[in-house]
Design a protein around this motif. Structure first.
Motif, PDB file in Angstrom:
ATOM      1  N   UNK A   4       0.927  -1.236   0.219  1.00 17.69           N
ATOM      2  CA  UNK A   4       0.026  -0.039   0.181  1.00 17.69           C
ATOM      3  C   UNK A   4       0.773   1.246  -0.072  1.00 17.69           C
ATOM      4  N   UNK A   5       2.240   1.211  -0.515  1.00 20.96           N
ATOM      5  CA  UNK A   5       2.985   2.323  -0.217  1.00 20.96           C
ATOM      6  C   UNK A   5       3.240   2.473  -1.793  1.00 20.96           C
ATOM      7  N   UNK A   6       3.958   3.685  -1.870  1.00 19.74           N
ATOM      8  CA  UNK A   6       4.696   4.188  -3.278  1.00 19.74           C
ATOM      9  C   UNK A   6       5.798   3.309  -3.733  1.00 19.74           C
ATOM     10  N   UNK A   7       6.246   3.123  -4.868  1.00 18.62           N
ATOM     11  CA  UNK A   7       7.159   2.127  -5.149  1.00 18.62           C
ATOM     12  C   UNK A   7       8.317   1.782  -4.533  1.00 18.62           C
ATOM     13  N   UNK A  38      -1.310  -3.975  -8.368  1.00 17.22           N
ATOM     14  CA  UNK A  38      -0.386  -3.997  -7.260  1.00 17.22           C
ATOM     15  C   UNK A  38       0.006  -2.610  -7.058  1.00 17.22           C
ATOM     16  N   UNK A  39       0.390  -1.942  -8.162  1.00 19.99           N
ATOM     17  CA  UNK A  39       0.902  -0.686  -8.402  1.00 19.99           C
ATOM     18  C   UNK A  39      -0.235   0.245  -8.034  1.00 19.99           C
ATOM     19  N   UNK A  40      -1.495   0.048  -8.499  1.00 20.78           N
ATOM     20  CA  UNK A  40      -2.855   1.118  -7.950  1.00 20.78           C
ATOM     21  C   UNK A  40      -3.021   0.848  -6.657  1.00 20.78           C
ATOM     22  N   UNK A  41      -2.683  -0.177  -5.946  1.00 22.10           N
ATOM     23  CA  UNK A  41      -3.139  -0.137  -4.656  1.00 22.10           C
ATOM     24  C   UNK A  41      -2.915   1.096  -3.594  1.00 22.10           C
ATOM     25  N   UNK A  42      -1.901   1.647  -3.919  1.00 20.10           N
ATOM     26  CA  UNK A  42      -1.374   2.900  -3.133  1.00 20.10           C
ATOM     27  C   UNK A  42      -2.657   4.050  -3.374  1.00 20.10           C
ATOM     28  N   UNK A  43      -2.899   4.221  -4.699  1.00 17.77           N
ATOM     29  CA  UNK A  43      -3.915   5.448  -5.100  1.00 17.77           C
ATOM     30  C   UNK A  43      -5.134   4.835  -4.727  1.00 17.77           C
ATOM     31  N   UNK A  44      -5.567   3.615  -4.879  1.00 20.30           N
ATOM     32  CA  UNK A  44      -6.999   3.150  -4.715  1.00 20.30           C
ATOM     33  C   UNK A  44      -7.198   3.334  -3.057  1.00 20.30           C
ATOM     34  N   UNK A  45      -6.093   2.910  -2.222  1.00 17.31           N
ATOM     35  CA  UNK A  45      -6.307   3.241  -0.857  1.00 17.31           C
ATOM     36  C   UNK A  45      -6.626   4.651  -0.372  1.00 17.31           C
TER      37      UNK A  45
END
Length: 467
Positions: A100-103, A269-276
């Motif tokens: 849930x964090x940036x890359x 998985x990459x979009x998880x941070x933005x979705x959260x």
């Protein structure tokens, strides 16, 4: 004779920071205690709400197990599941989640998990100290975060060579004492402050690259691009845009370069941070939650179901940010004298935190170097940082519960209001400084490279009675 002093201001500042960082680790150490459970196995001792009562909570500890790092999971590729044991919720559902964090923050955690495995392997064959995996993981993470904060102190020192002791405010910050190991934000703060050092050193491409790296760690360093653009516009007659444009282009390019491979390989998985961040409701540390709690207001969106997006709140926050940044642009472009980059950076980040729906406690670290650069008033800044750090106490004890001798939410939310009021006061003082700076002020911005030698003000007639 002829010998240079050993205890230079920079070395003293770094020593002070090391002392504070050591105390910060000791503050988290109660959450690293171990005990033997009923089966005789070692376990982390978080019994009886130790993490709240001892006020030692750190996101680092639970995330090691929750996000699959302990099991060798690769961030953004491998999922984990919300719910009870086995990943099944109370209604029988399984919620698939990813890092849930940036890359760069995600892979920072993964790299430390690999170092933990390596340390434990060495400890099995060599006489090295060891502990539970999660404890070793925390200590390795804390080591890098400590180095990052030392870099922040050194950066502020180099940004204010005429006021070297201002860097001691960063080193001695109560916010660093409480929050440098609470999460991973020290990394982004180091990248952002390093970007300002590169900007001052006439290295705009490097400055942008560091801001882009900071954005891939925590996003907020990308906010600093607006002040860079505004100062570039204001100093365009001196070639300011020739500095600002490479900074912005380099930052955007670096951010895309870091994120693109992950987005292409593991888009979900990459979009998880933005979705959260899109689906999160108002956080308890935000002004929106405070208003809702004390007034009984149900919020812009009313009661939300689990996972429901607070669309109206997100829209209101976005609109307020546009208004705040527009006001910042008006201030920068109409001020009598071009504002300093640090002044606008502080105002931009403070505005973001004040109107955002999330203000996690460690986010206040973002403001520390910017506040010292923009408003180096020792007593005022130490007062703010102390108040902000003390928000942690009622925040932890509200989780204990009143029945178990904890504190009601009212106390915590009242301290949030005080914290916000002090930050607003700092913003007012910075704005007043910008507006009252004379148009012919000879003061140069220490963070902005002088494209042409600074011009001395033209001679003015002797002041008369009407001046």
């Amino acid at each position: 004779m002829g010998r240079a002093r050993y205890w230079t201001p920079l070395r003293v500042v770094l020593l002070l920071s090391i002392v504070v960082l050591a105390l910060a680790w000791l503050g988290k150490s109660p959450c690293l205690q171990q005990y033997r459970d009923a089966d005789g196995a070692l376990a982390l001792d978080w019994r009886n709400d130790r993490q709240y009562v001892a006020m030692c909570y750190s996101d680092t500890v639970p995330l090691y197990g929750v996000e699959g790092l302990a099991d060798g999971g690769l961030p953004y590729r491998d999922a984990w599941f919300d719910g009870s044991a086995g990943g099944t919720g109370t209604d029988g559902s399984r919620t698939e989640r990813y890092m849930e964090y940036p890359v760069l923050t995600g892979f920072f955690q993964w790299a430390n998990a690999q170092l933990t495995d390596g340390w434990q392997w060495l400890a099995a064959t060599l006489p090295l100290p060891t502990a539970l995996d999660v404890v070793v993981y925390f200590d390795i993470t804390a080591f890098w975060l400590a180095l990052a904060w030392l870099a922040v102190c050194a950066a502020v020192y180099h940004l204010r060579p005429d006021r070297p002791w201002d860097a001691a405010l960063v080193a001695l910050s109560p916010l660093a004492l409480v929050h440098v190991f609470t999460n991973f934000d020290a990394l982004a703060v180091a990248a952002a402050t390093g970007g300002l050092v590169a900007l001052r050193g006439r290295r705009p491409v490097l400055a942008g690259a560091l801001l882009g790296i900071g954005g891939a760690l925590k996003l907020y360093p990308l906010l600093l691009l607006l002040p860079v653009l505004l100062v570039g516009l204001r100093r365009r007659d001196d070639g300011g845009l020739r500095t600002a444009i490479p900074v912005i282009a380099s930052a955007v390019g670096t951010f895309v370069l870091v994120n693109l491979p992950v987005a292409v390989l593991w888009f979900r998985g990459w979009t998880e941070f933005f979705d959260l961040n899109r689906t999160r409701p108002a956080d308890p540390d935000s002004i929106w939650f405070v208003i809702s709690y004390f007034t009984g207001w149900a919020g812009f969106d009313g009661p939300l179901a689990s996972g429901q997006v607070p669309v109206v709140l997100d829209t209101v926050v976005a609109v307020l940010l546009v208004v705040a940044f527009t006001a910042l642009a008006v201030l920068a472009l109409r001020a009598p004298h071009p504002p300093a980059v640090a002044e606008l950076c502080f105002l931009a980040v403070a505005a973001f935190l004040l109107v955002n729906k999330v203000w996690s406690p460690q986010y206040s670290l973002w403001l520390v170097p910017l506040a010292v650069l923009a408003l180096p008033r020792w007593r005022l800044l130490l007062a703010w940082m102390t108040i902000d750090a003390l928000v942690w106490v009622p925040r932890m004890f509200q989780y204990v519960g009143v029945d178990d001798k904890g504190l009601p939410p009212d106390v915590f939310l009242a301290t949030v209001v005080v914290r916000d009021a002090v930050v607003v006061t700092l913003c007012v003082l910075v704005v007043r400084t910008i507006r009252r700076r004379p148009a012919a002020s000879p003061e140069a911005d220490p963070l902005w490279p002088a494209v042409v030698p600074h011009r001395s003000p033209e001679p003015v007639p002797e002041a008369g009675p009407g001046r």
